[in-house]
Design a protein around this motif. Structure first.
Motif, PDB file in Angstrom:
ATOM      1  N   MET A   1       0.438  10.918 -12.346  1.00  0.00           N
ATOM      2  CA  MET A   1      -0.989  11.266 -12.074  1.00  0.00           C
ATOM      3  C   MET A   1      -1.756  10.176 -11.259  1.00  0.00           C
ATOM      4  N   SER A   2      -2.653  10.507 -10.443  1.00  0.00           N
ATOM      5  CA  SER A   2      -3.450   9.920  -9.439  1.00  0.00           C
ATOM      6  C   SER A   2      -4.869   9.964  -9.798  1.00  0.00           C
ATOM      7  N   ILE A   3      -5.501   8.804  -9.863  1.00  0.00           N
ATOM      8  CA  ILE A   3      -6.888   8.674 -10.191  1.00  0.00           C
ATOM      9  C   ILE A   3      -7.456   7.811  -9.191  1.00  0.00           C
ATOM     10  N   ASN A   4      -9.063   7.793  -9.177  1.00  0.00           N
ATOM     11  CA  ASN A   4      -9.760   7.010  -8.347  1.00  0.00           C
ATOM     12  C   ASN A   4      -8.931   6.397  -6.912  1.00  0.00           C
ATOM     13  N   GLY A   5      -9.100   7.253  -6.083  1.00  0.00           N
ATOM     14  CA  GLY A   5      -8.394   6.622  -4.979  1.00  0.00           C
ATOM     15  C   GLY A   5      -6.863   6.697  -4.732  1.00  0.00           C
ATOM     16  N   GLY A   6      -6.349   7.236  -5.735  1.00  0.00           N
ATOM     17  CA  GLY A   6      -4.694   7.179  -5.673  1.00  0.00           C
ATOM     18  C   GLY A   6      -4.195   6.287  -6.552  1.00  0.00           C
ATOM     19  N   VAL A   9      -1.269   6.503 -12.666  1.00  0.00           N
ATOM     20  CA  VAL A   9      -1.109   6.489 -14.041  1.00  0.00           C
ATOM     21  C   VAL A   9      -0.089   7.090 -14.604  1.00  0.00           C
ATOM     22  N   ASP A  10       0.894   6.148 -15.128  1.00  0.00           N
ATOM     23  CA  ASP A  10       2.207   7.140 -15.721  1.00  0.00           C
ATOM     24  C   ASP A  10       1.973   7.521 -17.280  1.00  0.00           C
ATOM     25  N   LEU A  11       2.187   8.648 -17.281  1.00  0.00           N
ATOM     26  CA  LEU A  11       1.727   9.428 -18.801  1.00  0.00           C
ATOM     27  C   LEU A  11       3.258   9.480 -19.470  1.00  0.00           C
ATOM     28  N   SER A  12       4.307   9.246 -18.818  1.00  0.00           N
ATOM     29  CA  SER A  12       5.512   9.364 -19.464  1.00  0.00           C
ATOM     30  C   SER A  12       5.642   8.684 -20.993  1.00  0.00           C
ATOM     31  N   LEU A  32      -4.020   5.956 -25.189  1.00  0.00           N
ATOM     32  CA  LEU A  32      -4.343   4.677 -24.547  1.00  0.00           C
ATOM     33  C   LEU A  32      -3.548   4.443 -23.504  1.00  0.00           C
ATOM     34  N   LEU A  33      -3.633   4.334 -22.303  1.00  0.00           N
ATOM     35  CA  LEU A  33      -2.680   4.223 -21.329  1.00  0.00           C
ATOM     36  C   LEU A  33      -2.703   2.917 -20.618  1.00  0.00           C
TER      37      LEU A  33
END
Length: 74
Positions: A1-6, A9-12, A32-33
């Motif tokens: 997943m990509s946030i704030n300009g790329g 963040v790994d959700l696995s 919590l990531l």
């Protein structure tokens, strides 16, 4: 997943916790990531989309909750 300009963040490896609602129904889930990010998803649709908050965004959101900013008018 990509946030704030790329920023990725790994959700696995996320460990999702259900919000307590007293009835133990499916509800909002929080994880919590890495790097202080926080994931938020619909517990009824765990394979669906995830909102990812930066640490600052999460702090602002939780402060608003504590201050009653999102309470429904009486």
């Amino acid at each position: 997943m990509s946030i704030n300009g790329g920023a990725n963040v790994d959700l696995s490896a996320a460990i999702w916790r259900k919000a307590a609602d007293g009835a133990q129904n499916d509800s909002v889930e929080v994880a919590l990531l890495a790097d202080g990010h926080v994931g938020l998803r619909n517990g009824k649709d765990p394979e669906g989309p995830v909102l990812v908050f930066t640490p600052g965004e999460w702090a602002a959101f939780t402060a608003g909750v504590q201050d009653g900013e999102f309470d429904r008018p009486a």
